[in-house]
Motif scaffolding. Structure first.
Motif, short mmCIF file in Angstrom:
data_model
loop_
_atom_site.label_atom_id
_atom_site.label_comp_id
_atom_site.label_asym_id
_atom_site.label_seq_id
_atom_site.Cartn_x
_atom_site.Cartn_y
_atom_site.Cartn_z
N UNK A 40 18.44 -4.43 4.81
CA UNK A 40 17.72 -3.68 5.79
C UNK A 40 17.32 -4.50 6.74
N UNK A 41 15.85 -3.77 5.91
CA UNK A 41 14.82 -5.03 7.39
C UNK A 41 14.53 -5.94 7.11
N UNK A 42 15.31 -6.40 5.57
CA UNK A 42 15.21 -8.28 5.52
C UNK A 42 15.55 -8.98 6.26
N UNK A 43 17.21 -8.12 6.37
CA UNK A 43 17.71 -9.12 7.05
C UNK A 43 17.74 -9.14 8.15
N UNK A 44 17.04 -7.50 9.29
CA UNK A 44 16.78 -7.76 10.07
C UNK A 44 15.65 -8.55 10.94
N UNK A 111 23.25 -18.32 1.66
CA UNK A 111 23.54 -20.34 1.89
C UNK A 111 24.27 -19.90 3.19
N UNK A 112 24.02 -18.52 3.61
CA UNK A 112 24.73 -18.78 5.31
C UNK A 112 24.45 -18.88 6.08
N UNK A 113 23.80 -19.42 7.40
CA UNK A 113 23.12 -19.37 8.36
C UNK A 113 24.01 -18.58 9.62
N UNK A 114 22.83 -17.16 10.19
CA UNK A 114 23.08 -16.37 10.27
C UNK A 114 23.45 -17.31 12.05
N UNK A 115 23.26 -17.78 12.60
CA UNK A 115 22.87 -18.85 13.59
C UNK A 115 24.32 -19.05 14.34
N UNK A 116 24.64 -20.04 13.96
CA UNK A 116 26.08 -20.68 13.35
C UNK A 116 27.52 -19.85 12.45
N UNK A 170 10.86 -6.83 -3.13
CA UNK A 170 11.30 -8.22 -2.76
C UNK A 170 11.64 -7.89 -1.82
N UNK A 171 11.51 -7.45 -0.88
CA UNK A 171 11.24 -7.66 0.84
C UNK A 171 9.66 -8.42 0.99
N UNK A 172 8.63 -8.26 0.57
CA UNK A 172 7.30 -9.02 0.21
C UNK A 172 7.78 -9.94 -0.16
N UNK A 173 8.31 -10.62 -1.30
CA UNK A 173 8.69 -11.80 -2.00
C UNK A 173 9.59 -12.25 -0.59
N UNK A 174 10.35 -12.07 0.22
CA UNK A 174 11.25 -12.71 0.65
C UNK A 174 10.35 -13.23 1.76
N UNK A 175 9.49 -11.93 2.38
CA UNK A 175 9.18 -12.79 3.53
C UNK A 175 8.01 -13.34 3.75
N UNK A 176 7.89 -13.19 2.31
CA UNK A 176 6.39 -14.96 1.42
C UNK A 176 6.54 -15.61 1.96
N UNK A 177 7.80 -16.19 1.04
CA UNK A 177 8.80 -18.00 1.19
C UNK A 177 9.33 -17.93 1.92
N UNK A 178 10.00 -17.40 2.56
CA UNK A 178 10.92 -17.53 4.66
C UNK A 178 9.49 -17.95 5.02
N UNK A 181 9.30 -21.93 2.95
CA UNK A 181 9.84 -22.77 2.75
C UNK A 181 10.97 -22.11 4.21
N UNK A 182 11.70 -21.22 3.56
CA UNK A 182 12.86 -21.06 4.52
C UNK A 182 13.93 -19.75 3.88
N UNK A 183 14.71 -19.04 4.33
CA UNK A 183 15.50 -17.45 3.86
C UNK A 183 16.15 -18.09 2.86
N UNK A 184 16.83 -18.65 3.05
CA UNK A 184 18.01 -19.08 2.01
C UNK A 184 16.86 -19.19 0.92
N UNK A 185 16.26 -20.10 0.29
CA UNK A 185 15.46 -19.97 -0.68
C UNK A 185 14.93 -18.99 -0.96
N UNK A 186 14.27 -17.44 -0.48
CA UNK A 186 13.51 -16.56 0.01
C UNK A 186 14.56 -15.49 -0.28
N UNK A 187 16.23 -15.47 -0.31
CA UNK A 187 17.01 -15.05 -0.87
C UNK A 187 17.30 -15.20 -2.13
N UNK A 188 17.85 -16.13 -2.84
CA UNK A 188 17.91 -16.84 -4.04
C UNK A 188 16.92 -16.52 -4.49
N UNK A 189 15.09 -16.63 -4.18
CA UNK A 189 14.53 -16.04 -5.46
C UNK A 189 14.85 -14.72 -5.60
#
Length: 444
Positions: A40-44, A111-116, A170-178, A181-189
């Motif tokens: 949802x909003x996290x991926x957006x 683990x995927x890279x949306x840009x590429x 979950x949404x807040x943790x993802x934003x803080x970690x990203x 670090x980066x979004x890969x680590x955020x999603x895994x956490x």
């Protein structure tokens, strides 16, 4: 119908909040919102920060469509016994499987890279949606089967409390970690939020009201496993009237909510005012409404609590008609938002509890998936484009009075269902005290 309502005091309406069943489904609700939050909003936010344009980002709404299709495979949760882990029980084994699927799907998306890897990212998001929808199917079934009928309202509220808390965390943790670090680590956490439901299932075991014995049978029983839940529902007296209520009960509320931000903008409310009254006041009023709804259901019973909530939701639309007529008023906006969100909270609990009580304990997962999908059909059909056209043609005052009138058929239909006894006759075994089918279910 026996509603299992304890009428002695209001404490009987509050006591279920501290009982084990409702507390268990609270923790399950925390896990239920994870997948939806991640796509949802996290991926957006993630896609926007990765430099994708808006039109590309909107393509990811395909992932949400999977939730609308869950009745197509929900029957498997009832009728397919899993090898090996199936010995833990039908619900426990499927909860563990669905939870692992959610964790794997989110890890894949991390683990995927949306840009590429745009196509892979879209596929990964859809897989998260499928896994999340499956998790929701099992969690809903477990909730219904672990609660006694008088706990249905409180249990629905506790599930929504858990869903909201889990989503925010979950949404807040993802934003803080990203950010660090980066979004890969955020999603895994965030994968850890899938665990509470799995832990609850392992600790509590099979739901206490699940009395169906699943036997492993041949592939020839596949058809009966698929159609059985639906034929049982539609063979009930007044099944199509009940379906009509499910479809129309939120028409007025759906239309009104779609035009709300347009109304606030045209009335000249600033972003700060909207944040304070719509998001702030509305958020806490909704939470209070959830609590009140659970207590009303346990204290007053199914029919009266649902009818009261339907009337409140209808009147809440009228409050926006009054706001539209009075113009820019912070007091008016605060009152309207508090009333609307409290009404939505009450209605969300009592109506969900009623829909839960409609299910047959032999087909809990499949039937609730069908009912919940049907209840959201109107929201998909009545698009924001249609709403905008109605506002342009009639103006906000007439539009919101119209949404109030549009809610009236649902209120009157349910009132007639109560008076005619149809509500009593339509309730499935999930809503009847002491009801448990010892008949054998079928499995593929």
């Amino acid at each position: 119908m026996n509603e299992s309502v304890r009428q002695a005091s209001w404490w009987d309406g509050l006591r279920p909040y501290v009982e084990r069943g409702p507390l268990a489904v609270f923790f399950m609700g925390i896990s239920s919102g994870l997948a939806f939050t991640m796509i949802g909003a996290t991926l957006t936010t993630r896609l926007k920060q990765d430099g994708l344009d808006k039109s590309t980002i909107t393509a990811f709404t395909l992932a949400f469509l999977v939730y609308n299709l869950k009745p197509l495979w929900a029957w498997m949760v009832d009728g397919v016994r899993l090898p090996l882990i199936g010995r833990l029980g039908q619900r426990v084994s499927w909860l563990l499987l669905a939870g692992v699927l959610v964790m794997v799907a989110i890890a894949n998306l991390a683990l995927v890279d949306p840009a590429t890897e745009l196509s892979r990212t879209i596929t990964a998001a859809i897989l998260v949606g499928f896994a999340g929808a499956t998790y929701d199917i099992v969690i809903d079934a477990y909730r219904i089967e672990t609660l006694e009928p008088y706990q249905m309202g409180v249990g629905s509220g506790m599930t929504q409390y858990g869903w909201k808390i889990g989503s925010v965390l979950a949404g807040g943790l993802a934003l803080v970690i990203a950010a660090r670090t980066n979004w890969h680590v955020a999603y895994l956490a965030c994968i850890a939020f899938a665990l509470p439901a799995m832990i609850v299932a392992l600790v509590r075991g099979e739901p206490v009201r699940r009395l169906v014995v699943i036997e492993r049978r041949g592939i020839g029983d596949l058809a009966s496993s698929i159609v059985g839940p639906f034929t049982e529902f539609f063979r009930r007296h007044g099944a199509f009237v009940i379906l009509a209520f499910i479809l129309i009960h939120k028409i007025g509320d759906t239309l009104g909510q779609q035009a709300l931000r347009l109304l606030l903008d045209d009335l000249g409310f600033s972003n700060d005012e909207i944040a304070l009254y719509d998001v702030g006041v509305g958020f806490w009023a909704f939470w209070v409404g959830l609590f009140i709804g659970g207590a009303l259901y346990a204290r007053l019973g199914l029919k009266r609590s649902v009818l009261i909530s339907l009337v409140l939701m209808m009147v809440s639309n009228a409050s926006f008609a009054l706001l539209a007529g009075s113009g820019h008023s912070n007091l008016g906006l605060g009152a309207a938002m508090a009333f609307e969100n409290a009404s939505s909270g009450i209605g969300g609990v009592t109506v969900v509890a009623y829909f839960s009580a409609l299910t047959d304990l032999r087909f809990t997962a499949a039937q609730y998936a069908l009912i919940s999908a049907a209840a959201s059909v109107v929201g998909r059909v009545l698009t924001a484009t249609t709403t905008g056209q109605l506002v342009d043609r009639f103006g906000y005052v007439a539009f919101y009075w119209g949404t109030t009138v549009a809610a009236l058929p649902g209120v009157l239909l349910f009132w007639w269902m109560c008076r005619s006894g149809l509500v009593d006759r339509s309730i499935g075994s999930a809503g009847i005290v002491g009801k448990g089918d010892a008949r054998e279910g079928e499995a593929v």
